[in-house]
Motif scaffolding. Sequence first.
Motif, PDB file in Angstrom:
ATOM      1  N   UNK A   1     -62.102 -40.515  -9.732  1.00  0.00           N
ATOM      2  CA  UNK A   1     -62.657 -41.203  -8.576  1.00  0.00           C
ATOM      3  C   UNK A   1     -61.519 -41.972  -7.940  1.00  0.00           C
ATOM      4  N   UNK A   2     -61.235 -41.656  -6.673  1.00  0.00           N
ATOM      5  CA  UNK A   2     -60.117 -42.256  -5.962  1.00  0.00           C
ATOM      6  C   UNK A   2     -58.810 -42.096  -6.761  1.00  0.00           C
ATOM      7  N   UNK A   3     -58.656 -40.932  -7.325  1.00  0.00           N
ATOM      8  CA  UNK A   3     -57.417 -40.609  -8.037  1.00  0.00           C
ATOM      9  C   UNK A   3     -57.338 -41.119  -9.465  1.00  0.00           C
ATOM     10  N   UNK A   4     -58.311 -41.908  -9.882  1.00  0.00           N
ATOM     11  CA  UNK A   4     -58.272 -42.508 -11.222  1.00  0.00           C
ATOM     12  C   UNK A   4     -59.270 -41.825 -12.157  1.00  0.00           C
ATOM     13  N   UNK A   5     -58.842 -41.520 -13.381  1.00  0.00           N
ATOM     14  CA  UNK A   5     -59.814 -41.010 -14.358  1.00  0.00           C
ATOM     15  C   UNK A   5     -60.827 -42.093 -14.728  1.00  0.00           C
ATOM     16  N   UNK A   6     -62.013 -41.689 -15.134  1.00  0.00           N
ATOM     17  CA  UNK A   6     -63.039 -42.671 -15.461  1.00  0.00           C
ATOM     18  C   UNK A   6     -62.664 -43.456 -16.711  1.00  0.00           C
ATOM     19  N   UNK A   7     -62.775 -44.781 -16.629  1.00  0.00           N
ATOM     20  CA  UNK A   7     -62.465 -45.591 -17.803  1.00  0.00           C
ATOM     21  C   UNK A   7     -63.485 -45.361 -18.913  1.00  0.00           C
ATOM     22  N   UNK A   8     -63.083 -45.580 -20.144  1.00  0.00           N
ATOM     23  CA  UNK A   8     -63.967 -45.354 -21.285  1.00  0.00           C
ATOM     24  C   UNK A   8     -64.969 -46.490 -21.484  1.00  0.00           C
ATOM     25  N   UNK A   9     -64.502 -47.715 -21.336  1.00  0.00           N
ATOM     26  CA  UNK A   9     -65.387 -48.842 -21.659  1.00  0.00           C
ATOM     27  C   UNK A   9     -64.862 -50.147 -21.055  1.00  0.00           C
ATOM     28  N   UNK A  10     -65.584 -51.220 -21.341  1.00  0.00           N
ATOM     29  CA  UNK A  10     -65.137 -52.563 -21.009  1.00  0.00           C
ATOM     30  C   UNK A  10     -65.165 -52.880 -19.528  1.00  0.00           C
ATOM     31  N   UNK A  11     -64.309 -53.814 -19.141  1.00  0.00           N
ATOM     32  CA  UNK A  11     -64.310 -54.320 -17.766  1.00  0.00           C
ATOM     33  C   UNK A  11     -63.957 -53.241 -16.762  1.00  0.00           C
ATOM     34  N   UNK A  12     -63.037 -52.359 -17.163  1.00  0.00           N
ATOM     35  CA  UNK A  12     -62.629 -51.282 -16.261  1.00  0.00           C
ATOM     36  C   UNK A  12     -63.821 -50.381 -15.953  1.00  0.00           C
ATOM     37  N   UNK A  13     -64.666 -50.162 -16.952  1.00  0.00           N
ATOM     38  CA  UNK A  13     -65.848 -49.324 -16.753  1.00  0.00           C
ATOM     39  C   UNK A  13     -66.845 -50.021 -15.817  1.00  0.00           C
ATOM     40  N   UNK A  14     -67.029 -51.310 -16.005  1.00  0.00           N
ATOM     41  CA  UNK A  14     -67.932 -52.069 -15.130  1.00  0.00           C
ATOM     42  C   UNK A  14     -67.436 -52.014 -13.689  1.00  0.00           C
ATOM     43  N   UNK A  15     -66.134 -52.128 -13.507  1.00  0.00           N
ATOM     44  CA  UNK A  15     -65.556 -52.072 -12.156  1.00  0.00           C
ATOM     45  C   UNK A  15     -65.757 -50.675 -11.564  1.00  0.00           C
ATOM     46  N   UNK A  16     -65.583 -49.661 -12.406  1.00  0.00           N
ATOM     47  CA  UNK A  16     -65.812 -48.291 -11.937  1.00  0.00           C
ATOM     48  C   UNK A  16     -67.251 -48.102 -11.467  1.00  0.00           C
ATOM     49  N   UNK A  17     -68.190 -48.585 -12.282  1.00  0.00           N
ATOM     50  CA  UNK A  17     -69.598 -48.443 -11.914  1.00  0.00           C
ATOM     51  C   UNK A  17     -69.893 -49.123 -10.590  1.00  0.00           C
ATOM     52  N   UNK A  18     -69.206 -50.248 -10.362  1.00  0.00           N
ATOM     53  CA  UNK A  18     -69.414 -50.959  -9.100  1.00  0.00           C
ATOM     54  C   UNK A  18     -68.869 -50.156  -7.922  1.00  0.00           C
ATOM     55  N   UNK A  19     -67.846 -49.353  -8.158  1.00  0.00           N
ATOM     56  CA  UNK A  19     -67.262 -48.519  -7.093  1.00  0.00           C
ATOM     57  C   UNK A  19     -68.140 -47.321  -6.759  1.00  0.00           C
ATOM     58  N   UNK A  20     -69.001 -46.957  -7.692  1.00  0.00           N
ATOM     59  CA  UNK A  20     -69.859 -45.790  -7.518  1.00  0.00           C
ATOM     60  C   UNK A  20     -71.304 -46.271  -7.448  1.00  0.00           C
ATOM     61  N   UNK A  21     -71.805 -46.446  -6.241  1.00  0.00           N
ATOM     62  CA  UNK A  21     -73.174 -46.944  -6.082  1.00  0.00           C
ATOM     63  C   UNK A  21     -74.158 -45.857  -6.456  1.00  0.00           C
ATOM     64  N   UNK A  22     -75.248 -46.231  -7.110  1.00  0.00           N
ATOM     65  CA  UNK A  22     -76.205 -45.200  -7.508  1.00  0.00           C
ATOM     66  C   UNK A  22     -77.624 -45.625  -7.153  1.00  0.00           C
ATOM     67  N   UNK A  23     -78.350 -44.696  -6.560  1.00  0.00           N
ATOM     68  CA  UNK A  23     -79.752 -44.931  -6.223  1.00  0.00           C
ATOM     69  C   UNK A  23     -80.570 -43.837  -6.892  1.00  0.00           C
ATOM     70  N   UNK A  24     -81.536 -44.249  -7.694  1.00  0.00           N
ATOM     71  CA  UNK A  24     -82.325 -43.311  -8.492  1.00  0.00           C
ATOM     72  C   UNK A  24     -83.661 -43.028  -7.824  1.00  0.00           C
ATOM     73  N   UNK A  25     -84.355 -42.065  -8.399  1.00  0.00           N
ATOM     74  CA  UNK A  25     -85.706 -41.732  -7.949  1.00  0.00           C
ATOM     75  C   UNK A  25     -86.636 -42.947  -8.104  1.00  0.00           C
ATOM     76  N   UNK A  26     -86.575 -43.571  -9.291  1.00  0.00           N
ATOM     77  CA  UNK A  26     -87.344 -44.799  -9.511  1.00  0.00           C
ATOM     78  C   UNK A  26     -86.429 -45.953  -9.114  1.00  0.00           C
ATOM     79  N   UNK A  27     -86.996 -46.951  -8.460  1.00  0.00           N
ATOM     80  CA  UNK A  27     -86.142 -47.886  -7.729  1.00  0.00           C
ATOM     81  C   UNK A  27     -85.342 -48.805  -8.649  1.00  0.00           C
TER      82      UNK A  27
END
Length: 246
Positions: free
Chosen positions: A66-92
Amino acid sequence: MTSQSDLVTLEGVQKWYGDLHVLQDINLSIQRGEVLVVIGPSGSGKSTLCRTINRLETIDEGTILVDGQPLPQEGKALAAHRADVGMVFQSFNLFAHKTILENVTLGPIKVRKQPKAEAEQKAKELLDRVGVGHQAAKYPAQLSGGQQQRVAIARALAMDPKVMLFDEPTSALDPEMIKEVLDVMVDLAERGMTMIVVTHEMGFARTAANRVVFMADGAIVEEAEPETFFTNPQSDRAKDFLGKIL
Ligand code: ADP
Ligand code: MG
Protein backbone atom coordinates in the motif's frame (compact mmCIF):
# COMPACT_ATOMS: atom_id res chain seq x y z
CA MET A 1 4.44 -4.82 -12.57
CA THR A 2 4.42 -2.11 -9.93
CA SER A 3 4.41 1.48 -11.14
CA GLN A 4 4.70 4.84 -9.41
CA SER A 5 1.02 5.58 -9.70
CA ASP A 6 -0.06 2.30 -8.09
CA LEU A 7 -1.50 2.86 -4.65
CA VAL A 8 -2.35 -0.76 -3.87
CA THR A 9 -0.54 -3.71 -5.42
CA LEU A 10 -1.17 -7.40 -4.88
CA GLU A 11 1.38 -9.78 -6.35
CA GLY A 12 0.99 -13.54 -6.34
CA VAL A 13 -1.27 -13.47 -3.30
CA GLN A 14 -2.29 -16.91 -2.05
CA LYS A 15 -4.42 -17.77 0.94
CA TRP A 16 -5.85 -21.00 2.24
CA TYR A 17 -8.45 -21.72 4.92
CA GLY A 18 -7.41 -25.27 5.64
CA ASP A 19 -8.01 -27.09 2.35
CA LEU A 20 -9.91 -24.20 0.81
CA HIS A 21 -7.72 -22.18 -1.57
CA VAL A 22 -9.61 -18.96 -0.97
CA LEU A 23 -7.26 -16.57 -2.84
CA GLN A 24 -5.54 -18.10 -5.86
CA ASP A 25 -2.59 -16.17 -7.24
CA ILE A 26 -4.19 -12.73 -7.09
CA ASN A 27 -2.34 -10.09 -9.11
CA LEU A 28 -3.98 -6.70 -9.01
CA SER A 29 -2.95 -3.06 -9.03
CA ILE A 30 -5.11 -0.10 -8.15
CA GLN A 31 -3.89 3.29 -9.27
CA ARG A 32 -4.25 6.53 -7.36
CA GLY A 33 -7.73 7.92 -7.90
CA GLU A 34 -8.97 4.72 -9.48
CA VAL A 35 -12.32 3.17 -8.58
CA LEU A 36 -12.24 -0.60 -8.85
CA VAL A 37 -15.43 -2.63 -8.53
CA VAL A 38 -15.09 -6.27 -7.48
CA ILE A 39 -17.97 -8.48 -8.41
CA GLY A 40 -18.59 -12.21 -8.24
CA PRO A 41 -20.71 -14.98 -6.76
CA SER A 42 -21.07 -15.46 -3.02
CA GLY A 43 -18.10 -17.36 -1.61
CA SER A 44 -15.69 -16.31 -4.36
CA GLY A 45 -13.31 -14.59 -1.92
CA LYS A 46 -14.26 -10.92 -2.34
CA SER A 47 -14.51 -10.20 1.38
CA THR A 48 -11.33 -12.14 2.08
CA LEU A 49 -9.54 -10.02 -0.53
CA CYS A 50 -10.68 -6.81 1.16
CA ARG A 51 -9.75 -8.12 4.58
CA THR A 52 -6.22 -8.99 3.49
CA ILE A 53 -5.67 -5.45 2.18
CA ASN A 54 -6.74 -4.08 5.54
CA ARG A 55 -4.61 -6.78 7.20
CA LEU A 56 -7.63 -8.13 9.08
CA GLU A 57 -6.48 -11.42 7.51
CA THR A 58 -2.96 -12.64 6.84
CA ILE A 59 -1.86 -14.10 3.51
CA ASP A 60 0.15 -17.29 3.02
CA GLU A 61 2.16 -16.24 -0.04
CA GLY A 62 2.72 -13.16 -2.15
CA THR A 63 3.02 -9.47 -1.47
CA ILE A 64 0.61 -6.65 -0.75
CA LEU A 65 1.92 -3.10 -1.00
CA VAL A 66 0.00 0.00 0.00
CA ASP A 67 1.62 3.21 -1.21
CA GLY A 68 4.79 1.25 -1.90
CA GLN A 69 5.03 -0.19 1.61
CA PRO A 70 4.50 -3.84 2.56
CA LEU A 71 1.84 -4.40 5.19
CA PRO A 72 3.20 -4.26 8.72
CA GLN A 73 2.86 -7.38 10.85
CA GLU A 74 1.73 -5.86 14.13
CA GLY A 75 1.88 -3.04 16.64
CA LYS A 76 1.70 0.68 16.00
CA ALA A 77 2.73 0.35 12.37
CA LEU A 78 -0.23 -1.96 11.79
CA ALA A 79 -2.63 0.46 13.48
CA ALA A 80 -1.31 3.26 11.27
CA HIS A 81 -1.73 1.06 8.21
CA ARG A 82 -5.33 0.30 9.12
CA ALA A 83 -5.96 4.01 9.46
CA ASP A 84 -4.62 4.53 5.92
CA VAL A 85 -7.03 1.94 4.56
CA GLY A 86 -10.59 2.97 5.36
CA MET A 87 -13.08 0.12 5.45
CA VAL A 88 -16.85 0.11 5.26
CA PHE A 89 -18.63 -3.19 5.83
CA GLN A 90 -22.06 -4.53 4.99
CA SER A 91 -23.03 -4.21 8.66
CA PHE A 92 -22.36 -0.70 9.82
CA ASN A 93 -20.32 -1.64 12.91
CA LEU A 94 -20.84 1.66 14.72
CA PHE A 95 -20.19 1.77 18.45
CA ALA A 96 -23.70 1.49 19.91
CA HIS A 97 -22.93 3.30 23.16
CA LYS A 98 -21.23 6.27 21.58
CA THR A 99 -22.88 9.21 19.85
CA ILE A 100 -22.58 9.68 16.11
CA LEU A 101 -20.04 12.45 16.68
CA GLU A 102 -18.00 10.28 19.07
CA ASN A 103 -18.06 7.43 16.58
CA VAL A 104 -16.36 9.69 14.05
CA THR A 105 -13.88 11.41 16.40
CA LEU A 106 -12.67 8.32 18.26
CA GLY A 107 -10.15 7.13 15.66
CA PRO A 108 -8.65 10.54 14.87
CA ILE A 109 -8.18 11.27 18.60
CA LYS A 110 -6.83 7.81 19.57
CA VAL A 111 -4.86 6.79 16.49
CA ARG A 112 -4.07 10.09 14.74
CA LYS A 113 -3.60 11.93 18.06
CA GLN A 114 -5.69 14.86 16.91
CA PRO A 115 -6.79 17.41 19.51
CA LYS A 116 -10.46 16.84 20.41
CA ALA A 117 -11.69 20.22 19.14
CA GLU A 118 -9.99 19.70 15.80
CA ALA A 119 -11.36 16.16 15.48
CA GLU A 120 -14.88 17.39 16.30
CA GLN A 121 -14.67 20.20 13.78
CA LYS A 122 -13.61 17.83 11.04
CA ALA A 123 -16.18 15.20 12.08
CA LYS A 124 -18.98 17.77 11.82
CA GLU A 125 -17.83 18.75 8.33
CA LEU A 126 -17.78 15.12 7.25
CA LEU A 127 -21.17 14.38 8.80
CA ASP A 128 -22.59 17.40 6.95
CA ARG A 129 -21.01 16.18 3.75
CA VAL A 130 -22.72 12.78 4.02
CA GLY A 131 -26.00 14.46 5.01
CA VAL A 132 -26.28 13.51 8.69
CA GLY A 133 -24.79 16.61 10.36
CA HIS A 134 -28.00 17.23 12.31
CA GLN A 135 -27.80 13.71 13.85
CA ALA A 136 -24.40 14.21 15.51
CA ALA A 137 -25.68 14.02 19.10
CA LYS A 138 -27.80 10.90 18.55
CA TYR A 139 -26.89 7.25 19.07
CA PRO A 140 -26.61 4.78 16.16
CA ALA A 141 -29.87 2.96 17.00
CA GLN A 142 -31.76 6.23 16.53
CA LEU A 143 -30.69 6.41 12.88
CA SER A 144 -31.92 4.51 9.83
CA GLY A 145 -29.67 1.92 8.21
CA GLY A 146 -28.83 4.29 5.37
CA GLN A 147 -27.92 7.05 7.80
CA GLN A 148 -25.76 4.67 9.87
CA GLN A 149 -23.91 3.54 6.78
CA ARG A 150 -23.23 7.16 5.83
CA VAL A 151 -21.86 7.72 9.34
CA ALA A 152 -19.63 4.66 8.84
CA ILE A 153 -18.29 6.27 5.66
CA ALA A 154 -17.68 9.57 7.49
CA ARG A 155 -15.92 7.68 10.27
CA ALA A 156 -13.56 6.03 7.81
CA LEU A 157 -12.92 9.34 6.01
CA ALA A 158 -12.08 11.08 9.29
CA MET A 159 -8.83 9.13 9.36
CA ASP A 160 -7.74 10.65 6.04
CA PRO A 161 -7.33 7.25 4.42
CA LYS A 162 -5.28 6.77 1.27
CA VAL A 163 -7.74 4.21 -0.04
CA MET A 164 -11.29 3.22 0.88
CA LEU A 165 -12.53 -0.36 0.80
CA PHE A 166 -16.26 -0.99 0.65
CA ASP A 167 -17.50 -4.54 1.16
CA GLU A 168 -21.10 -4.75 -0.08
CA PRO A 169 -21.96 -1.47 1.65
CA THR A 170 -25.58 -1.44 0.50
CA SER A 171 -26.57 -5.09 0.64
CA ALA A 172 -28.00 -4.90 4.18
CA LEU A 173 -30.05 -1.81 3.38
CA ASP A 174 -33.71 -1.40 2.52
CA PRO A 175 -34.07 -0.51 -1.16
CA GLU A 176 -35.07 3.09 -0.53
CA MET A 177 -31.84 3.71 1.39
CA ILE A 178 -29.45 2.28 -1.16
CA LYS A 179 -29.32 5.37 -3.34
CA GLU A 180 -28.46 7.77 -0.52
CA VAL A 181 -25.39 5.66 0.30
CA LEU A 182 -24.38 5.17 -3.34
CA ASP A 183 -24.69 8.94 -3.90
CA VAL A 184 -22.14 9.54 -1.14
CA MET A 185 -19.83 6.97 -2.74
CA VAL A 186 -20.18 8.52 -6.19
CA ASP A 187 -19.35 11.92 -4.69
CA LEU A 188 -16.27 10.43 -3.04
CA ALA A 189 -15.18 8.90 -6.34
CA GLU A 190 -15.63 12.26 -8.08
CA ARG A 191 -13.42 13.88 -5.45
CA GLY A 192 -10.64 11.54 -6.53
CA MET A 193 -10.63 8.99 -3.70
CA THR A 194 -9.01 5.67 -4.55
CA MET A 195 -11.69 3.06 -3.94
CA ILE A 196 -12.11 -0.71 -4.01
CA VAL A 197 -15.80 -1.52 -3.94
CA VAL A 198 -17.35 -4.96 -3.67
CA THR A 199 -20.86 -4.45 -4.98
CA HIS A 200 -23.42 -5.83 -7.35
CA GLU A 201 -24.89 -2.37 -7.91
CA MET A 202 -24.35 -2.05 -11.62
CA GLY A 203 -25.57 1.52 -11.71
CA PHE A 204 -22.73 2.45 -9.39
CA ALA A 205 -20.22 0.41 -11.38
CA ARG A 206 -21.29 2.06 -14.62
CA THR A 207 -21.29 5.58 -13.16
CA ALA A 208 -18.21 5.52 -10.98
CA ALA A 209 -15.94 2.57 -11.71
CA ASN A 210 -12.89 2.71 -13.96
CA ARG A 211 -12.56 -1.04 -13.95
CA VAL A 212 -14.46 -4.16 -12.94
CA VAL A 213 -12.79 -7.30 -11.64
CA PHE A 214 -14.85 -10.48 -11.72
CA MET A 215 -13.88 -13.14 -9.17
CA ALA A 216 -14.95 -16.76 -9.00
CA ASP A 217 -13.67 -19.54 -6.73
CA GLY A 218 -10.86 -17.42 -5.32
CA ALA A 219 -9.42 -16.29 -8.64
CA ILE A 220 -9.70 -13.21 -10.84
CA VAL A 221 -11.44 -14.53 -13.93
CA GLU A 222 -12.01 -11.35 -15.85
CA GLU A 223 -11.00 -7.69 -15.74
CA ALA A 224 -12.52 -5.01 -17.96
CA GLU A 225 -14.05 -1.55 -18.18
CA PRO A 226 -17.58 -1.61 -16.72
CA GLU A 227 -19.42 -1.13 -20.00
CA THR A 228 -17.39 -3.87 -21.69
CA PHE A 229 -17.83 -6.24 -18.80
CA PHE A 230 -21.58 -5.80 -18.46
CA THR A 231 -22.39 -5.82 -22.17
CA ASN A 232 -19.81 -8.30 -23.40
CA PRO A 233 -18.52 -10.63 -20.65
CA GLN A 234 -15.96 -13.10 -21.99
CA SER A 235 -15.95 -16.04 -19.60
CA ASP A 236 -18.77 -18.53 -19.09
CA ARG A 237 -18.60 -17.88 -15.34
CA ALA A 238 -19.19 -14.15 -15.83
CA LYS A 239 -21.95 -14.73 -18.38
CA ASP A 240 -23.68 -17.14 -16.03
CA PHE A 241 -23.32 -14.76 -13.07
CA LEU A 242 -24.60 -11.72 -14.95
CA GLY A 243 -27.50 -13.78 -16.25
CA LYS A 244 -28.55 -14.33 -12.64
CA ILE A 245 -28.21 -10.77 -11.32
CA LEU A 246 -29.42 -8.76 -14.32
P1 ADP B 1 -17.40 -13.56 -0.71
O1 ADP B 1 -17.17 -12.30 0.03
O2 ADP B 1 -17.03 -13.47 -2.16
O3 ADP B 1 -18.79 -14.07 -0.54
P2 ADP B 1 -15.63 -14.73 1.26
O4 ADP B 1 -14.31 -14.07 1.09
O5 ADP B 1 -16.47 -14.26 2.38
O6 ADP B 1 -16.43 -14.68 -0.13
O7 ADP B 1 -15.42 -16.29 1.45
C1 ADP B 1 -14.71 -17.07 0.52
C2 ADP B 1 -14.70 -18.52 1.00
O8 ADP B 1 -13.92 -18.60 2.19
C3 ADP B 1 -16.08 -19.05 1.36
O9 ADP B 1 -16.13 -20.40 0.96
C4 ADP B 1 -16.12 -18.93 2.86
O10 ADP B 1 -16.96 -19.90 3.41
C5 ADP B 1 -14.69 -19.16 3.25
N1 ADP B 1 -14.29 -18.45 4.47
C6 ADP B 1 -14.40 -17.12 4.71
N2 ADP B 1 -13.91 -16.80 5.91
C7 ADP B 1 -13.46 -17.96 6.46
C8 ADP B 1 -12.83 -18.31 7.71
N3 ADP B 1 -12.54 -17.36 8.62
N4 ADP B 1 -12.51 -19.59 7.90
C9 ADP B 1 -12.77 -20.55 6.98
N5 ADP B 1 -13.37 -20.31 5.79
C10 ADP B 1 -13.71 -19.02 5.54
MG1 MG C 1 -18.46 -11.08 1.07
